[in-house]
Enzyme design. Structure first.
Site, PDB file in Angstrom:
ATOM      1  N   ASP A   1       1.555   9.564  14.250  1.00 11.35           N
ATOM      2  CA  ASP A   1       2.163   8.233  14.185  1.00 11.35           C
ATOM      3  C   ASP A   1       3.677   8.297  13.982  1.00 11.35           C
ATOM      4  OD1 ASP A   1       2.154   9.177  11.580  1.00 11.35           O
ATOM      5  OD2 ASP A   1       1.866   7.184  10.718  1.00 11.35           O
TER       6      ASP A   1
ATOM      7  N   ARG B   1       7.531  -2.741   3.000  1.00  3.13           N
ATOM      8  CA  ARG B   1       7.639  -2.881   4.460  1.00  3.13           C
ATOM      9  C   ARG B   1       7.973  -4.324   4.790  1.00  3.13           C
ATOM     10  NH1 ARG B   1       2.808   1.111   6.481  1.00  3.13           N
ATOM     11  NH2 ARG B   1       3.619   2.899   5.324  1.00  3.13           N
TER      12      ARG B   1
ATOM     13  N   ASP C   1       5.751   8.291  11.439  1.00  3.69           N
ATOM     14  CA  ASP C   1       6.352   9.221  10.481  1.00  3.69           C
ATOM     15  C   ASP C   1       5.566  10.523  10.335  1.00  3.69           C
ATOM     16  OD1 ASP C   1       4.264   7.826   9.285  1.00  3.69           O
ATOM     17  OD2 ASP C   1       5.100   8.024   7.275  1.00  3.69           O
TER      18      ASP C   1
ATOM     19  N   SER D   1       5.962   3.688   8.907  1.00  2.00           N
ATOM     20  CA  SER D   1       4.813   4.451   9.387  1.00  2.00           C
ATOM     21  C   SER D   1       4.394   4.099  10.814  1.00  2.00           C
ATOM     22  CB  SER D   1       3.661   4.278   8.407  1.00  2.00           C
ATOM     23  OG  SER D   1       2.646   5.170   8.725  1.00  2.00           O
ATOM     24  N   HIS D   2       3.164   3.584  10.940  1.00  2.00           N
ATOM     25  CA  HIS D   2       2.616   3.298  12.262  1.00  2.00           C
ATOM     26  C   HIS D   2       3.068   1.945  12.795  1.00  2.00           C
ATOM     27  CE1 HIS D   2       0.302   1.589   9.085  1.00  2.00           C
ATOM     28  NE2 HIS D   2      -0.157   0.672   9.918  1.00  2.00           N
TER      29      HIS D   2
ATOM     30  N   ASP E   1       2.398  11.270   9.533  1.00  2.00           N
ATOM     31  CA  ASP E   1       1.366  11.575   8.547  1.00  2.00           C
ATOM     32  C   ASP E   1      -0.042  11.241   9.034  1.00  2.00           C
ATOM     33  OD1 ASP E   1       1.730   8.851   8.359  1.00  2.00           O
ATOM     34  OD2 ASP E   1       2.137   8.816   6.194  1.00  2.00           O
ATOM     35  N   ARG E   2      -0.155  10.451  10.093  1.00  2.00           N
ATOM     36  CA  ARG E   2      -1.499  10.145  10.617  1.00  2.00           C
ATOM     37  C   ARG E   2      -1.839  11.054  11.794  1.00  2.00           C
ATOM     38  NH1 ARG E   2      -2.713   3.732  10.547  1.00  2.00           N
ATOM     39  NH2 ARG E   2      -1.950   3.331   8.462  1.00  2.00           N
TER      40      ARG E   2
ATOM     41  N   LYS F   1      -0.524  12.508   3.396  1.00  2.56           N
ATOM     42  CA  LYS F   1      -1.375  12.915   4.496  1.00  2.56           C
ATOM     43  C   LYS F   1      -0.485  13.572   5.538  1.00  2.56           C
ATOM     44  CE  LYS F   1      -1.543   8.155   6.318  1.00  2.56           C
ATOM     45  NZ  LYS F   1      -1.047   7.254   5.268  1.00  2.56           N
TER      46      LYS F   1
ATOM     47  N   GLU G   1      -8.655   9.455   4.828  1.00  2.00           N
ATOM     48  CA  GLU G   1      -8.894   8.018   4.905  1.00  2.00           C
ATOM     49  C   GLU G   1      -9.289   7.637   6.324  1.00  2.00           C
ATOM     50  OE1 GLU G   1      -6.144   5.521   2.296  1.00  2.00           O
ATOM     51  OE2 GLU G   1      -4.816   6.940   3.245  1.00  2.00           O
TER      52      GLU G   1
ATOM     53  N   THR H   1      -7.778   2.355  -1.260  1.00  2.00           N
ATOM     54  CA  THR H   1      -6.921   2.645  -0.105  1.00  2.00           C
ATOM     55  C   THR H   1      -5.493   2.907  -0.567  1.00  2.00           C
ATOM     56  OG1 THR H   1      -8.252   1.337   1.387  1.00  2.00           O
ATOM     57  CG2 THR H   1      -5.948   1.625   1.978  1.00  2.00           C
TER      58      THR H   1
ATOM     59  N   THR I   1       0.829  -1.205   0.000  1.00  5.78           N
ATOM     60  CA  THR I   1       0.000   0.000   0.000  1.00  5.78           C
ATOM     61  C   THR I   1       0.866   1.259   0.000  1.00  5.78           C
ATOM     62  OG1 THR I   1      -1.653  -1.204   1.291  1.00  5.78           O
ATOM     63  CG2 THR I   1      -1.889   1.171   1.206  1.00  5.78           C
TER      64      THR I   1
HETATM   65  C1  G16 Z   1      -0.694   3.564   4.527  1.00  5.96           C
HETATM   66  C2  G16 Z   1      -1.249   4.260   3.332  1.00  5.96           C
HETATM   67  C3  G16 Z   1      -2.672   4.643   3.575  1.00  5.96           C
HETATM   68  C4  G16 Z   1      -3.486   3.449   3.974  1.00  5.96           C
HETATM   69  C5  G16 Z   1      -2.847   2.759   5.157  1.00  5.96           C
HETATM   70  C6  G16 Z   1      -3.508   1.455   5.518  1.00  5.96           C
HETATM   71  O1  G16 Z   1      -0.640   4.454   5.588  1.00  5.96           O
HETATM   72  O2  G16 Z   1      -0.503   5.414   3.031  1.00  5.96           O
HETATM   73  O3  G16 Z   1      -3.167   5.211   2.421  1.00  5.96           O
HETATM   74  O4  G16 Z   1      -4.785   3.810   4.298  1.00  5.96           O
HETATM   75  O5  G16 Z   1      -1.502   2.470   4.878  1.00  5.96           O
HETATM   76  O6  G16 Z   1      -3.323   0.550   4.482  1.00  5.96           O
HETATM   77  P1  G16 Z   1      -3.695  -0.977   4.646  1.00  5.96           P
HETATM   78  O7  G16 Z   1      -5.144  -1.007   5.016  1.00  5.96           O
HETATM   79  O8  G16 Z   1      -3.401  -1.570   3.297  1.00  5.96           O
HETATM   80  O9  G16 Z   1      -2.844  -1.535   5.758  1.00  5.96           O
HETATM   81  P2  G16 Z   1       0.699   4.638   6.425  1.00  5.96           P
HETATM   82  O10 G16 Z   1       0.353   5.646   7.461  1.00  5.96           O
HETATM   83  O11 G16 Z   1       0.998   3.277   6.953  1.00  5.96           O
HETATM   84  O12 G16 Z   1       1.709   5.079   5.430  1.00  5.96           O
END
Ligand code: G16
Length: 543
Positions: free
Chosen positions: A277, A22, A279, A113-114, A281-282, A376, A363, A344, A18
């Site tokens: 979070d 990772r 990085d 990220s998170h 962005d959340r 974001k 989102e 997504t 996504t």
């Molecule tokens: C990433 C994406 C988002 C997505 C999220 C969850 O966020 O940038 O657009 O909504 O993952 O994705 P999934 O449902 O496929 O786990 P982040 O904050 O992890 O970069």
């Protein structure tokens, strides 16, 4: 300086998900793993000779080492310039801004990220394009193809670059500019929001708690909230980024940011609470005694954005990912602006933003942002909320209640089943997909299905088509359930079940969301056999 050309072979499993690649940190640390992927990015984007890239990450374990490898590989591949956050730190939105403001050829962001950080946790790397946004599927497909044919990578034989001091240095014939991670970003925020009004709000005794979750937003929040806006010292907690995020899970939701929720619920709580979070962005938003779901937050921000100077001309349109609730659609309809539904992944908003079709997007996964960058942006969302609170002089709770009375309330919750064996998750998902055509007209848990399909998206700007983006089932009473398999996990599969129920009767808007969604949760289990397939009695995480 010597350039080493190292023989290597393709490594399986380097398909970006996504949001970039990772994996477990230890996997990224295996011989050639990082180097192969970096070379594949360079090859996938047509090489980096003469190009400039922004480099930075969220400070998690291996961030510093990986940044040095990337810099040496950039130099060996002929890049002209690297712009690096001091200490190899940059929040994702700040990296996006630097790419745009400095006109670079993109950037590499080191973050999962998170996801938790540490030697036994997760690491990630993603390439953002010159517009500052995550690479779209066409680009990540080329990168993935390059991982499958790679036979060598190039790396400079050199000492580490000292990234601790701001200034410009060289690595081979490449210039390395080390910048303060916060300065440019903070300046951008000052152009969007009424800092004077927010300062006056704090001066009037408004109390806030911002939980940076030991992650990269700490220094940004300290500088902006406490430094420039005059919030009381100590407003920002867990502000020091650490490689394992203080041993926590830097995901701003009511489960992982429990401490903040506990502070915000009792009598005498601060007026406003927020978290971000790993990085940056959340975001998570709370008021005194109230948690605002990300879908509701997006809708509220869309309805009130005009109160902030950066959006005083109104919004061109809004966009949300498919599983995000329809709350923002109702605002868009009332305000007469277009509303787009995307798969997504923030990368799907890029074209809509670049083309001027939308100003705001968001989102359900705690991401909200606007056309100021192409990611974001957690702190941006917090500042827009603060601007709105300063302008309306209303509490978060009263604002949300007034919003629901005007637009209706979309009760919403996401149930996550984590680390499910992939075969079991696929059996559930594929079984449900096969059953979709037979669902309309049937009843589950007392609810009758009115529609059932697999979401596919045709990008209105470049015409590209993205298929297999989640299963959505609508009910006759306006409720909905969506099933997706996460694209950001690093072990097994994560099944996400998104539940939504629309309420337009003002008398029924104060219910407990779990109660309002109970029938839909039951229907979801009945139609998909969640318990039967996973062997789980309930979700691991409810947000
Ligand atoms: C990433 C994406 C988002 C997505 C999220 C969850 O966020 O940038 O657009 O909504 O993952 O994705 P999934 O449902 O496929 O786990 P982040 O904050 O992890 O970069």
């Amino acid at each position: 300086m010597e350039i080493a050309t190292v023989r290597t072979a393709p490594i399986a499993g380097q398909k970006p998900g996504t949001s970039g690649l990772r994996k477990k940190t230890r996997v990224f640390m295996e011989t050639h793993f990082l180097e192969n992927y970096v070379q594949a990015i360079f090859d996938g984007i047509g090489g980096v000779e003469g190009k400039s890239l922004v480099i930075g990450g969220d400070g998690r374990y291996f961030n510093d080492r990986a940044a040095q490898v990337i810099l040496r590989m950039m130099a060996a591949n002929g890049a002209a310039r690297a712009i690096v956050g001091q200490g190899a730190l940059l929040s994702t939105p700040a990296a996006s801004h630097l790419i745009r403001s400095r006109g670079t050829d993109g950037g590499l962001i080191l973050s999962a990220s998170h996801n938790p950080g540490g030697e036994d946790a997760d690491f990630g790397l993603k390439y953002n394009t010159p517009n500052g946004g995550p690479a779209p599927e066409g680009v990540t497909d080329r990168i993935f193809e390059a991982t499958k044919t790679i036979s060598e990578y190039r790396i400079l034989v050199a000492q580490d670059v000292d990234l601790s001091a701001i200034g410009t240095t060289t690595l081979g014939s490449m210039e390395v500019e080390i910048v303060d991670p916060v300065t440019d970003y903070a300046a951008l925020m000052e152009t969007l929001f009424d800092f004077g009004a927010i300062r006056a709000l704090f001066a009037g005794g408004f109390r806030m708690r911002f939980d940076a979750m030991h992650a990269v937003t700490g220094p940004y929040a300290r500088e902006i909230l406490e430094g420039r806006l005059g919030a009381a010292p100590g407003t920002v907690v867990n502000a020091q980024p650490s490689p394992d995020f203080g041993g926590g899970h830097p995901d701003p939701n009511p489960i992982w940011a429990r401490d903040l929720v506990d502070v915000m619920m009792p009598e005498g709580a601060p007026d406003f609470g927020a978290a971000s979070d790993g990085d940056g962005d959340r975001n998570m938003i709370l008021g005194k005694g109230v948690y605002v779901t990300p879908s509701d937050s997006l809708a509220l921000l869309a309805a009130h954005a005009h109160r902030a100077p950066g959006y005083s001309g109104g919004l061109k349109g809004v966009a949300r990912s498919m599983p995000t609730s329809g709350a923002v659609d109702r605002v868009a309809a009332a305000m007469g602006m277009p509303c787009y539904e995307t798969p997504t992944g923030w990368k799907f908003f890029g074209n809509l933003l670049d083309d001027g079709k939308v100003t705001l997007c968001g989102e359900e996964s705690a991401g909200t942002g606007s056309d100021h960058v192409r990611e974001k942006d957690g702190l941006w969302a917090v500042l827009l909320w603060l601007n709105i609170l300063a302008d309306t002089k209303t509490s978060v709770k009263d604002l949300m209640e007034a919003h629901w009375r005007t637009y209706g309330r979309n009760y919403y919750s996401r149930h996550d089943y984590e680390d499910v064996e992939s075969e079991k998750a696929n059996a559930l998902y594929d079984g449900l997909r096969a059953a979709l055509p037979s669902l309309p007209g049937r009843s589950f848990g007392g609810l009758t299905v009115s529609s059932a399909d697999e979401f596919a998206y045709d990008d209105p700007v470049d015409g590209s088509r993205s298929e297999r983006q989640g299963l959505r089932i609508g009910f006759e009473d306006g409720g909905r359930v969506v099933f997706r398999l996460s694209g950001t996990g690093t072990v097994g599969a994560t099944l996400r079940v998104y539940l939504e129920a629309l309420e337009t009767d003002p008398e029924r808007m104060g219910r407990d969301p779990a109660e309002a969604l109970a029938a839909i949760a039951e229907a979801a289990d009945e139609m998909a056999g969640i318990r039967r397939h996973t062997g789980r009695e309930g979700p691991d995480v409810i947000t």
